[in-house]
Design a protein around this motif. Structure first.
Motif, mmCIF file in Angstrom:
data_model
loop_
_atom_site.group_PDB
_atom_site.id
_atom_site.type_symbol
_atom_site.label_atom_id
_atom_site.label_comp_id
_atom_site.label_asym_id
_atom_site.label_seq_id
_atom_site.Cartn_x
_atom_site.Cartn_y
_atom_site.Cartn_z
ATOM 1 N N GLU A 1 17.526 -49.635 -12.649
ATOM 2 C CA GLU A 1 16.734 -49.595 -11.417
ATOM 3 C C GLU A 1 15.687 -48.481 -11.479
ATOM 4 O O GLU A 1 14.526 -48.674 -11.138
ATOM 5 N N ILE B 1 19.193 -56.800 -9.388
ATOM 6 C CA ILE B 1 19.970 -56.092 -10.409
ATOM 7 C C ILE B 1 20.924 -57.098 -11.062
ATOM 8 O O ILE B 1 21.589 -57.875 -10.364
ATOM 9 N N TYR C 1 29.746 -58.658 -8.355
ATOM 10 C CA TYR C 1 28.395 -58.223 -7.993
ATOM 11 C C TYR C 1 28.183 -56.783 -8.454
ATOM 12 O O TYR C 1 29.095 -55.975 -8.436
ATOM 13 N N ILE C 2 26.958 -56.495 -8.847
ATOM 14 C CA ILE C 2 26.610 -55.147 -9.276
ATOM 15 C C ILE C 2 25.713 -54.508 -8.220
ATOM 16 O O ILE C 2 24.846 -55.167 -7.654
ATOM 17 N N TYR C 3 25.962 -53.241 -7.956
ATOM 18 C CA TYR C 3 25.225 -52.479 -6.951
ATOM 19 C C TYR C 3 24.645 -51.223 -7.600
ATOM 20 O O TYR C 3 25.177 -50.723 -8.581
ATOM 21 N N LEU D 1 17.556 -56.184 -1.289
ATOM 22 C CA LEU D 1 18.288 -55.931 -2.525
ATOM 23 C C LEU D 1 19.009 -57.217 -2.906
ATOM 24 O O LEU D 1 19.685 -57.829 -2.074
ATOM 25 N N CYS E 1 21.762 -58.586 -5.357
ATOM 26 C CA CYS E 1 22.868 -58.227 -6.247
ATOM 27 C C CYS E 1 23.382 -59.497 -6.902
ATOM 28 O O CYS E 1 23.642 -60.483 -6.214
ATOM 29 N N THR E 2 23.528 -59.470 -8.218
ATOM 30 C CA THR E 2 23.926 -60.677 -8.949
ATOM 31 C C THR E 2 25.294 -60.516 -9.614
ATOM 32 O O THR E 2 25.822 -59.414 -9.723
ATOM 33 N N ARG E 3 25.810 -61.660 -10.039
ATOM 34 C CA ARG E 3 27.032 -61.721 -10.843
ATOM 35 C C ARG E 3 26.688 -62.386 -12.170
ATOM 36 O O ARG E 3 25.660 -63.038 -12.301
ATOM 37 N N TYR F 1 24.202 -64.834 -6.522
ATOM 38 C CA TYR F 1 23.613 -63.612 -6.005
ATOM 39 C C TYR F 1 23.810 -63.547 -4.504
ATOM 40 O O TYR F 1 24.095 -64.546 -3.848
#
Length: 129
Positions: free
Chosen positions: A55, A76, A83-85, A104, A106-108, A113
């Motif tokens: 990021e 991301i 999920y990523i933060y 924002l 956030c995806t897996r 997402y």
């Protein structure tokens, strides 16, 4: 730019991640108010304090090209099943260049997402402007 397109660019940015220590590759893609997209990946260094997250890489690239920016959206991606933060430092850097309404994404790993407002991720962000 749609959430899916931005998430796809974040996933592609993972390809250049330099993560020899953690093996945890991360990619990010952001859309600025000017309509430009910037990508970034995480870059790990043996001295872990010098490591840079995906990021921040994308944000710093945007600032180095445009100067003062406003982030409209950021996605991301990683190979994680969940999920990523953004980490705490990245959240604070985002607060410098985004308002509470920034989106924002956030995806897996499987491509799913979810979207959230930045203000929900970091309420009462420290800002001086």
């Amino acid at each position: 730019m749609t959430e899916i397109e931005l998430a796809s660019r974040a996933r592609k940015a993972m390809d250049t991640a330099y993560a020899p220590y953690s093996k945890f590759r991360v990619g990010a893609a952001l859309l600025t108010a000017s309509g430009r997209v910037y990508t970034g990946c995480n870059i790990e260094i043996a001295s872990f304090g010098a490591t840079n997250c995906a990021e921040r890489t994308a944000i710093f690239k945007a600032v180095s090209e445009e100067g003062r920016i406003k982030i409209d959206k950021i996605a991301i991606a990683s190979d994680d099943e969940d999920y990523i933060y953004p980490c705490g430092i990245c959240r604070q850097v985002m607060a410098e260049f985004a308002d509470d309404e920034m989106e924002l994404i956030c995806t897996r790993k499987n491509g799913e997402y979810k979207k959230m407002r930045f203000g929900d991720l970091l309420p009462n962000a420290f800002r001086t402007f």
